[in-house]
Scaffold this motif. Structure first.
Motif, mmCIF file in Angstrom:
data_model
loop_
_atom_site.group_PDB
_atom_site.id
_atom_site.type_symbol
_atom_site.label_atom_id
_atom_site.label_comp_id
_atom_site.label_asym_id
_atom_site.label_seq_id
_atom_site.Cartn_x
_atom_site.Cartn_y
_atom_site.Cartn_z
ATOM 1 N N MET A 1 -4.212 64.278 -48.246
ATOM 2 C CA MET A 1 -5.262 63.454 -47.682
ATOM 3 C C MET A 1 -4.709 62.063 -47.389
ATOM 4 S SD MET A 1 -8.919 62.230 -49.294
ATOM 5 C CE MET A 1 -9.721 63.775 -48.958
ATOM 6 N N LYS A 2 -4.967 61.585 -46.181
ATOM 7 C CA LYS A 2 -4.550 60.247 -45.742
ATOM 8 C C LYS A 2 -5.705 59.275 -45.919
ATOM 9 C CE LYS A 2 -3.091 60.128 -41.548
ATOM 10 N NZ LYS A 2 -2.617 60.359 -40.184
ATOM 11 N N ILE A 3 -5.476 58.277 -46.759
ATOM 12 C CA ILE A 3 -6.510 57.294 -47.045
ATOM 13 C C ILE A 3 -6.064 55.938 -46.505
ATOM 14 C CG2 ILE A 3 -7.800 56.136 -48.873
ATOM 15 C CD1 ILE A 3 -7.176 58.704 -50.593
ATOM 16 N N LEU A 4 -6.906 55.328 -45.716
ATOM 17 C CA LEU A 4 -6.656 54.001 -45.174
ATOM 18 C C LEU A 4 -7.514 52.993 -45.919
ATOM 19 C CD1 LEU A 4 -5.710 51.903 -43.043
ATOM 20 C CD2 LEU A 4 -7.568 52.721 -41.579
ATOM 21 N N VAL A 5 -6.859 51.990 -46.509
ATOM 22 C CA VAL A 5 -7.567 50.850 -47.089
ATOM 23 C C VAL A 5 -7.334 49.703 -46.117
ATOM 24 C CG1 VAL A 5 -7.808 49.283 -49.048
ATOM 25 C CG2 VAL A 5 -7.214 51.696 -49.443
ATOM 26 N N MET A 6 -8.371 49.303 -45.403
ATOM 27 C CA MET A 6 -8.232 48.330 -44.321
ATOM 28 C C MET A 6 -9.136 47.127 -44.552
ATOM 29 S SD MET A 6 -10.836 49.531 -41.387
ATOM 30 C CE MET A 6 -10.815 47.848 -40.927
ATOM 31 N N GLY A 7 -8.805 46.037 -43.878
ATOM 32 C CA GLY A 7 -9.604 44.821 -43.945
ATOM 33 C C GLY A 7 -8.757 43.617 -43.597
ATOM 34 N N LEU A 8 -9.406 42.490 -43.497
ATOM 35 C CA LEU A 8 -8.707 41.252 -43.155
ATOM 36 C C LEU A 8 -7.683 40.876 -44.233
ATOM 37 C CD1 LEU A 8 -11.735 39.168 -41.857
ATOM 38 C CD2 LEU A 8 -9.744 39.875 -40.498
ATOM 39 N N PRO A 9 -6.665 40.104 -43.846
ATOM 40 C CA PRO A 9 -5.711 39.611 -44.840
ATOM 41 C C PRO A 9 -6.443 38.792 -45.908
ATOM 42 C CG PRO A 9 -4.864 39.230 -42.629
ATOM 43 C CD PRO A 9 -6.296 39.694 -42.478
ATOM 44 N N GLY A 10 -6.192 39.135 -47.163
ATOM 45 C CA GLY A 10 -6.836 38.429 -48.254
ATOM 46 C C GLY A 10 -8.131 39.077 -48.738
ATOM 47 N N ARG B 1 3.912 53.688 -37.287
ATOM 48 C CA ARG B 1 4.884 53.746 -38.380
ATOM 49 C C ARG B 1 4.181 54.165 -39.676
ATOM 50 N NH1 ARG B 1 6.621 48.501 -38.142
ATOM 51 N NH2 ARG B 1 8.065 49.037 -36.500
ATOM 52 N N MET B 2 3.044 53.553 -39.949
ATOM 53 C CA MET B 2 2.274 53.897 -41.149
ATOM 54 C C MET B 2 1.802 55.356 -41.065
ATOM 55 S SD MET B 2 2.267 51.153 -43.101
ATOM 56 C CE MET B 2 0.851 51.086 -44.198
ATOM 57 N N LYS B 3 1.406 55.787 -39.877
ATOM 58 C CA LYS B 3 0.984 57.179 -39.677
ATOM 59 C C LYS B 3 2.122 58.142 -39.994
ATOM 60 C CE LYS B 3 -0.393 60.382 -35.963
ATOM 61 N NZ LYS B 3 -1.140 61.273 -36.789
ATOM 62 N N ALA B 4 3.327 57.820 -39.553
ATOM 63 C CA ALA B 4 4.468 58.710 -39.791
ATOM 64 C C ALA B 4 4.714 58.899 -41.290
ATOM 65 C CB ALA B 4 5.716 58.168 -39.101
ATOM 66 N N PHE B 5 4.689 57.809 -42.040
ATOM 67 C CA PHE B 5 4.872 57.911 -43.490
ATOM 68 C C PHE B 5 3.734 58.723 -44.121
ATOM 69 C CE2 PHE B 5 7.505 53.980 -43.055
ATOM 70 C CZ PHE B 5 8.665 54.492 -43.613
ATOM 71 N N ALA B 6 2.510 58.418 -43.731
ATOM 72 C CA ALA B 6 1.351 59.097 -44.309
ATOM 73 C C ALA B 6 1.347 60.584 -43.953
ATOM 74 C CB ALA B 6 0.064 58.426 -43.832
ATOM 75 N N ASP B 7 1.670 60.914 -42.707
ATOM 76 C CA ASP B 7 1.696 62.319 -42.302
ATOM 77 C C ASP B 7 2.740 63.101 -43.089
ATOM 78 O OD1 ASP B 7 -0.363 61.974 -40.493
ATOM 79 O OD2 ASP B 7 0.939 61.927 -38.724
ATOM 80 N N PHE B 8 3.888 62.492 -43.355
ATOM 81 C CA PHE B 8 4.931 63.136 -44.152
ATOM 82 C C PHE B 8 4.393 63.493 -45.537
ATOM 83 C CE2 PHE B 8 8.216 62.895 -47.387
ATOM 84 C CZ PHE B 8 9.133 63.822 -46.922
ATOM 85 N N LEU C 1 1.710 66.237 -45.326
ATOM 86 C CA LEU C 1 2.345 67.516 -45.033
ATOM 87 C C LEU C 1 2.912 68.151 -46.299
ATOM 88 C CD1 LEU C 1 3.257 69.468 -42.745
ATOM 89 C CD2 LEU C 1 5.387 68.170 -42.674
ATOM 90 N N HIS C 2 3.320 67.324 -47.232
ATOM 91 C CA HIS C 2 3.882 67.813 -48.491
ATOM 92 C C HIS C 2 2.830 67.898 -49.606
ATOM 93 C CE1 HIS C 2 7.518 66.990 -46.217
ATOM 94 N NE2 HIS C 2 8.046 67.929 -46.961
ATOM 95 N N GLY C 3 1.564 67.888 -49.210
ATOM 96 C CA GLY C 3 0.480 68.157 -50.135
ATOM 97 C C GLY C 3 0.077 67.015 -51.045
ATOM 98 N N ARG C 4 0.470 65.807 -50.692
ATOM 99 C CA ARG C 4 0.150 64.667 -51.546
ATOM 100 C C ARG C 4 -0.992 63.852 -50.953
ATOM 101 N NH1 ARG C 4 4.813 61.060 -53.609
ATOM 102 N NH2 ARG C 4 3.174 60.599 -55.085
ATOM 103 N N TYR C 5 -1.710 63.193 -51.855
ATOM 104 C CA TYR C 5 -2.578 62.109 -51.423
ATOM 105 C C TYR C 5 -1.666 60.963 -51.026
ATOM 106 C CZ TYR C 5 -6.811 64.013 -53.634
ATOM 107 O OH TYR C 5 -7.889 64.773 -53.978
ATOM 108 N N VAL C 6 -2.078 60.213 -50.034
ATOM 109 C CA VAL C 6 -1.334 59.012 -49.655
ATOM 110 C C VAL C 6 -2.338 57.930 -49.295
ATOM 111 C CG1 VAL C 6 -1.044 59.812 -47.260
ATOM 112 C CG2 VAL C 6 0.465 58.038 -48.168
ATOM 113 N N VAL C 7 -2.079 56.735 -49.831
ATOM 114 C CA VAL C 7 -2.929 55.582 -49.549
ATOM 115 C C VAL C 7 -2.085 54.558 -48.809
ATOM 116 C CG1 VAL C 7 -4.414 53.794 -50.519
ATOM 117 C CG2 VAL C 7 -4.216 56.012 -51.689
ATOM 118 N N CYS C 8 -2.577 54.123 -47.663
ATOM 119 C CA CYS C 8 -1.907 53.095 -46.877
ATOM 120 C C CYS C 8 -2.836 51.897 -46.791
ATOM 121 C CB CYS C 8 -1.584 53.604 -45.479
ATOM 122 S SG CYS C 8 -0.376 54.931 -45.464
#
Length: 136
Positions: free
Chosen positions: A1-10, A54-61, A64-71
């Motif tokens: 699962m690809k999780i995006l934590v997004m928001g303004l700097p700070g 770039r962030m997508k490439a890391f997260a997709d990897f 694909l290997h069955g891990r949770y990933v948080v970006c």
């Protein structure tokens, strides 16, 4: 699962992510660290698009290997969020302006969020982790 934590700097993206990742046993990619590895500090529209891919490439990897990933990264526009293509979006909506005027001007509130965090506290990460793990 690809999780995006997004928001303004700070807004607390990294603060939340540091606490969330161990609860999910997830891989973690922080935008500043990824930019540092790539030696790419370009914050133009093209630079921001490149960073989202770039962030997508890391997260997709990881996914694909069955891990949770948080970006955690600003991901300021609809296009950068579409590029990243998160399974789950956490919006750190805790501040109305960040420290960079150019980012404030182009930041677009997301249309779709799974968790809308409006205040920092010491239990947001527990609540989010429990909901994520409950629904898997």
């Amino acid at each position: 699962m690809k999780i995006l934590v997004m928001g303004l700097p700070g807004s607390g993206k990294t603060y939340l992510t540091q606490r969330l990742v161990p609860l999910l046993d997830a891989a973690w990619y922080n935008a500043d660290q990824v930019r540092k590895m790539a030696n790419d500090w370009d914050f133009s529209d093209e630079g921001r698009k490149r960073q989202s891919m770039r962030m997508k490439a890391f997260a997709d990897f990881e996914k694909l290997h069955g891990r949770y990933v948080v970006c955690d990264f600003v991901c300021p526009t609809k296009e950068t969020r579409e590029n990243f293509d998160a399974d789950l979006v956490i919006w750190m909506d805790t501040i109305k302006e960040g420290r960079y005027e150019d980012t404030n001007k182009l930041f677009q509130n997301p249309d779709r969020v799974d968790f809308h965090i409006t205040e920092w506290n010491d239990h947001n990460h527990d609540v989010v982790a429990k909901e994520i793990l409950k629904n898997v």
